[in-house]
Motif scaffolding. Structure first.
Motif, short mmCIF file in Angstrom:
data_model
loop_
_atom_site.label_atom_id
_atom_site.label_comp_id
_atom_site.label_asym_id
_atom_site.label_seq_id
_atom_site.Cartn_x
_atom_site.Cartn_y
_atom_site.Cartn_z
N TYR A 44 1.47 1.92 -15.38
CA TYR A 44 1.82 3.06 -15.21
C TYR A 44 0.67 4.26 -15.11
N GLN A 45 0.87 5.08 -13.91
CA GLN A 45 -0.43 6.04 -13.81
C GLN A 45 0.11 7.35 -14.22
N PRO A 46 -0.50 8.09 -15.13
CA PRO A 46 0.15 9.37 -15.26
C PRO A 46 0.05 10.42 -14.14
N VAL A 58 5.14 9.43 -14.41
CA VAL A 58 4.13 8.25 -14.40
C VAL A 58 4.61 7.63 -12.95
N GLU A 59 3.87 6.88 -12.36
CA GLU A 59 4.15 5.89 -11.14
C GLU A 59 4.20 4.49 -11.74
N ALA A 60 4.99 3.92 -11.32
CA ALA A 60 5.17 2.43 -11.97
C ALA A 60 4.22 1.58 -10.67
N ILE A 62 2.98 -2.44 -9.67
CA ILE A 62 3.06 -3.73 -10.01
C ILE A 62 1.78 -4.48 -10.10
N ARG A 63 1.50 -5.43 -11.11
CA ARG A 63 0.46 -6.25 -11.09
C ARG A 63 0.89 -7.58 -11.30
N TRP A 64 0.32 -8.67 -10.85
CA TRP A 64 0.63 -9.92 -10.66
C TRP A 64 -0.26 -10.85 -11.66
N VAL A 116 9.06 4.81 -8.72
CA VAL A 116 9.06 3.57 -8.23
C VAL A 116 8.88 3.40 -6.57
N ASN A 117 7.99 2.43 -6.35
CA ASN A 117 7.69 2.51 -4.75
C ASN A 117 8.75 1.51 -4.11
N LEU A 118 9.09 1.96 -3.12
CA LEU A 118 10.37 1.30 -2.37
C LEU A 118 9.51 0.61 -1.21
N ILE A 178 8.15 11.40 -0.64
CA ILE A 178 7.31 10.99 0.51
C ILE A 178 5.83 10.58 0.13
N ASP A 179 5.78 9.27 -0.10
CA ASP A 179 4.52 8.64 -0.31
C ASP A 179 3.24 8.52 0.68
N ASP A 180 2.04 8.57 0.50
CA ASP A 180 1.26 8.56 1.32
C ASP A 180 1.25 9.54 2.39
N PHE A 181 1.73 10.79 2.39
CA PHE A 181 2.08 11.65 3.32
C PHE A 181 0.53 12.03 4.17
N ASP A 202 -1.68 11.98 0.79
CA ASP A 202 -2.38 10.45 0.65
C ASP A 202 -3.91 10.83 0.13
N ARG A 203 -4.22 9.89 -0.48
CA ARG A 203 -5.71 9.84 -1.00
C ARG A 203 -6.71 9.88 -0.12
N SER A 204 -6.47 9.39 1.23
CA SER A 204 -7.70 9.57 2.41
C SER A 204 -7.73 11.10 2.50
N ALA A 238 -7.10 12.06 -6.85
CA ALA A 238 -8.18 13.02 -7.33
C ALA A 238 -9.08 12.23 -8.27
N GLU A 239 -10.12 12.39 -8.14
CA GLU A 239 -11.15 11.59 -8.96
C GLU A 239 -12.34 12.68 -9.49
N THR A 240 -12.37 13.78 -8.72
CA THR A 240 -13.84 14.60 -9.41
C THR A 240 -12.86 16.10 -10.01
N GLY A 257 -4.58 10.86 -10.16
CA GLY A 257 -5.58 10.23 -9.88
C GLY A 257 -6.47 9.66 -10.89
N TYR A 258 -7.74 9.06 -10.88
CA TYR A 258 -8.50 8.54 -11.67
C TYR A 258 -9.09 9.64 -12.57
N PHE A 259 -9.44 10.80 -12.02
CA PHE A 259 -9.82 12.07 -13.00
C PHE A 259 -9.04 12.02 -14.05
P1 C2E Z 1 0.74 3.86 -3.78
O1 C2E Z 1 2.00 3.81 -3.84
O2 C2E Z 1 0.11 4.89 -3.05
O3 C2E Z 1 0.06 3.99 -5.29
C1 C2E Z 1 -1.30 4.67 -5.46
C2 C2E Z 1 -2.36 3.71 -5.49
O4 C2E Z 1 -3.56 4.38 -5.52
C3 C2E Z 1 -2.41 2.59 -6.86
O5 C2E Z 1 -2.95 1.51 -6.39
C4 C2E Z 1 -3.45 3.52 -7.76
O6 C2E Z 1 -4.17 2.72 -8.64
C5 C2E Z 1 -4.46 4.03 -6.74
N1 C2E Z 1 -5.11 5.29 -7.06
C6 C2E Z 1 -4.49 6.30 -7.85
N2 C2E Z 1 -5.44 7.31 -8.22
C7 C2E Z 1 -6.65 6.90 -7.65
C8 C2E Z 1 -7.93 7.32 -7.56
O7 C2E Z 1 -8.37 8.21 -8.07
N3 C2E Z 1 -8.84 6.67 -6.85
C9 C2E Z 1 -8.66 5.33 -6.36
N4 C2E Z 1 -9.66 4.60 -5.76
N5 C2E Z 1 -7.25 5.03 -6.24
C10 C2E Z 1 -6.31 5.38 -7.04
P2 C2E Z 1 -2.55 0.11 -6.38
O8 C2E Z 1 -1.79 0.00 -7.97
O9 C2E Z 1 -3.20 -1.11 -6.28
O10 C2E Z 1 -1.25 -0.07 -5.61
C11 C2E Z 1 -1.51 0.03 -4.30
C12 C2E Z 1 -0.32 0.16 -3.33
O11 C2E Z 1 0.47 -0.94 -3.55
C13 C2E Z 1 0.52 1.09 -3.81
O12 C2E Z 1 -0.01 2.50 -3.01
C14 C2E Z 1 1.98 0.86 -3.24
O13 C2E Z 1 2.04 1.13 -1.78
C15 C2E Z 1 1.94 -0.64 -3.44
N6 C2E Z 1 2.81 -0.91 -4.63
C16 C2E Z 1 2.24 -0.85 -5.96
N7 C2E Z 1 3.32 -1.52 -6.74
C17 C2E Z 1 4.55 -1.37 -5.95
C18 C2E Z 1 5.55 -1.86 -6.10
O14 C2E Z 1 6.20 -2.11 -7.44
N8 C2E Z 1 6.63 -2.10 -4.91
C19 C2E Z 1 6.22 -1.81 -3.96
N9 C2E Z 1 6.99 -2.16 -2.92
N10 C2E Z 1 4.93 -1.41 -3.54
C20 C2E Z 1 4.05 -1.48 -4.70
#
Ligand code: C2E
Ligand code: MG
Ligand code: MG
Ligand code: MG
Length: 293
Positions: A44-46, A58-60, A62-64, A116-118, A178-181, A202-204, A238-240, A257-259
């Protein structure tokens, strides 16, 4: 000579390809059993509200945890799961587990949103609406605490159908974001015909703020337009300190963000927040920024 080199390169290429094919086949087989083997876990990321410094959600993510492969990140298996359709049961597991966890936090006095990401495939699944209702009911979680993250391309594929579906899903009280806008090609004004509540930049873009003039301008514009459309605006990645200062100045509502924090196991969320002093206030107090990095 060059010919031999070419041949070696070709063989190396074939070897890599067959290795990745083998890995792919292995992964596919292992993915099918990963749920019953309890190999998935959610981190979970706060998300921090800049005006109060409180964690509002928080955003859930997933990790495997695979015994052979080790800890596999979503970018290494979500695309494959999406291709094979395995994402549908996996996504359902994510939904149920996130709701269960959110309800547990709530029972302990921590009412935070869980996002939760769909995936596209899940979004096209006719049973998704039912799964959402069931996940909420089984966890006894008010819909208001669940947030569903969609991408531009998902809603733009069949906009009319998406609009109808989202409108009916909104009746459960869930919030839609809307994610990654900015990575798609849709305009925020157009997206506003869908009943969305939040937009995540979006982070980019955030990565190059405030150094890149154009990314900085785009970020400011999205914040302003988002607000004029009544949306909550969240900056991803956001990291800085400089990025936080800029986002605060521009009135961005929340930052993930990691900050502030990387994604963390559920059990570490309490530690991140510090034991909440008030309960049921909708948010918990946050320790100082530095101590939580
Ligand atoms: P997302 O939904 O855009 O989630 C944010 C991603 O950015 C996460 O990577 C998070 O760890 C990363 N992030 C957050 N802040 C920072 C930062 O400051 N710096 C950097 N470098 N990265 C940051 P994560 O956990 O590896 O997930 C990647 C993508 O995988 C997610 O992007 C999402 O699209 C997908 N994903 C993750 N969990 C799920 C899930 O349960 N279901 C589905 N369908 N997709 C998922
Ligand atoms: Mg997301
Ligand atoms: Mg994102
Ligand atoms: Mg994404």
């Amino acid at each position: 000579g060059a010919k031999q080199r070419g041949k070696n390169t070709y063989q190396m290429y074939l070897r890599q390809m067959s290795m990745s094919l083998q890995r792919r086949v292995e992964m596919e087989a292992q993915l099918r059993h990963a749920i019953e083997n309890r190999e998935f876990t959610l981190f979970y990321q706060p998300r921090i509200e800049l005006s109060t410094n409180h964690c509002t959600g928080v955003e859930a993510l997933i990790r495997w945890n695979n015994p052979q492969l080790g800890l596999v990140m979503p970018s290494d298996f979500i695309p494959l799961a999406e291709e094979t359709g395995a994402i549908v049961p996996i996504g359902e597991w994510v939904l149920r587990e996130a709701c269960r966890q959110a309800a547990e936090w709530r029972a302990n006095g921590l009412s935070i949103h869980v996002a939760v990401n769909l995936s596209a495939r899940q979004f096209a699944d006719p049973h998704l609406h039912e799964s959402i209702i069931e996940a909420l009911e089984d966890a006894r979680l008010p819909g208001e605490l669940l947030e569903l993250e969609l991408t531009e391309s998902m809603v733009m594929r069949h906009p009319e159908q998406a609009a109808r579906w989202l409108t009916s899903v909104k009746k459960t009280g869930v919030r839609l974001s809307i994610d990654d806008f900015g990575t798609g090609y849709s305009s925020l004004a157009y997206l506003n015909r869908f009943p969305i509540d939040l937009v995540k930049i979006d982070r980019s873009f955030i990565r190059n703020v405030p150094d890149s003039h154009s990314d900085t301008q785009i970020t400011s514009a999205v914040i302003a337009l988002g607000h004029s459309l009544g949306l909550t605006v969240i900056a991803e990645g956001a990291e800085t300190q400089a990025q936080i200062d800029f986002l605060r100045r521009e009135g961005c509502d929340e930052v993930q963000g990691y900050f502030f924090s990387r994604p963390i196991p559920a059990d570490d969320v309490w530690g991140f927040l510090g034991r909440p002093l008030q309960t049921g206030t909708g948010s918990a107090p946050m320790p100082t920024t530095k101590s939580v990095r």
